[in-house]
Design a protein around this motif. Structure first.
Motif, PDB file in Angstrom:
ATOM      1  N   GLU A 103       0.869  -1.188   0.000  1.00 13.53           N
ATOM      2  CA  GLU A 103       0.000   0.000   0.000  1.00 13.53           C
ATOM      3  C   GLU A 103       0.896   1.225   0.000  1.00 13.53           C
ATOM      4  O   GLU A 103       1.456   1.574   1.037  1.00 13.53           O
ATOM      5  N   GLY A 104       1.068   1.866  -1.147  1.00 10.78           N
ATOM      6  CA  GLY A 104       1.923   3.054  -1.233  1.00 10.78           C
ATOM      7  C   GLY A 104       3.349   2.719  -0.851  1.00 10.78           C
ATOM      8  O   GLY A 104       3.961   1.823  -1.428  1.00 10.78           O
ATOM      9  N   ASP A 105       3.879   3.437   0.158  1.00 12.61           N
ATOM     10  CA  ASP A 105       5.255   3.197   0.588  1.00 12.61           C
ATOM     11  C   ASP A 105       5.345   2.178   1.728  1.00 12.61           C
ATOM     12  O   ASP A 105       6.380   2.039   2.366  1.00 12.61           O
ATOM     13  N   SER A 106       4.246   1.454   1.985  1.00  8.07           N
ATOM     14  CA  SER A 106       4.214   0.434   3.044  1.00  8.07           C
ATOM     15  C   SER A 106       4.025  -0.950   2.449  1.00  8.07           C
ATOM     16  O   SER A 106       3.324  -1.119   1.445  1.00  8.07           O
ATOM     17  N   LYS A 107       4.648  -1.929   3.104  1.00 11.94           N
ATOM     18  CA  LYS A 107       4.489  -3.324   2.703  1.00 11.94           C
ATOM     19  C   LYS A 107       4.292  -4.168   3.949  1.00 11.94           C
ATOM     20  O   LYS A 107       4.867  -3.885   5.001  1.00 11.94           O
TER      21      LYS A 107
END
Length: 144
Positions: free
Chosen positions: A43-47
């Protein structure tokens, strides 16, 4: 809460080091304790990353990572069988001579009772081997 921290200078650029750190699914190729590592969700810059490791005994857990290229990769515990909490980061800075200075920080608490000094030892015992593995990975990928 047990903690560990280590700072090293690596013979690569900050972006090159960042690229190695966020290539989670390649960890089993160069980190002996990591048996499998899989990105479950992005999700965007998160994993959300699923880890299976073997440090004294097999462990499975998930970490939610946040990536800020090329200076920071941080994580928070999302679930698993040994830890109650875990958080940490790689802080990546430019160093003279086209190198980078990286600080690895981690803090964790365990689900079962582990005396403080033992918990700290558990977090620190693998740091020298892990740092060595990153140096070797840099050499194999970038010839440095």
């Amino acid at each position: 809460m047990a903690t560990a921290q280590k700072t090293e200078t690596f013979n690569c650029t900050p972006q090159e080091f960042f690229n190695i750190v966020v290539d989670y699914e390649k960890y089993p190729e160069f980190l002996a304790e990591v048996k499998s590592c899989k990105i479950v969700k992005t999700e965007g810059d998160s994993k959300l990353v699923d880890y299976k490791v073997s440090v004294l005994k097999p462990l499975a857990y998930q970490l939610k990572t946040k990536e800020v290229a090329p200076t920071l990769v941080s994580w928070e515990f999302a679930g698993g069988d040994a830890f109650k909490t875990m958080s940490g980061s790689w802080k990546i800075e430019e160093a003279p001579g086209g190198k980078c200075r990286c600080t690895y920080d981690v803090e964790a608490s365990f689900k079962m009772f582990v005396p403080g000094p033992v918990a700290t030892t558990l977090l620190n015992v693998n740091l020298p081997a892990m740092m060595s593995a990153y140096h070797k990975r840099i050499n194999s990928l970038y010839g440095k």
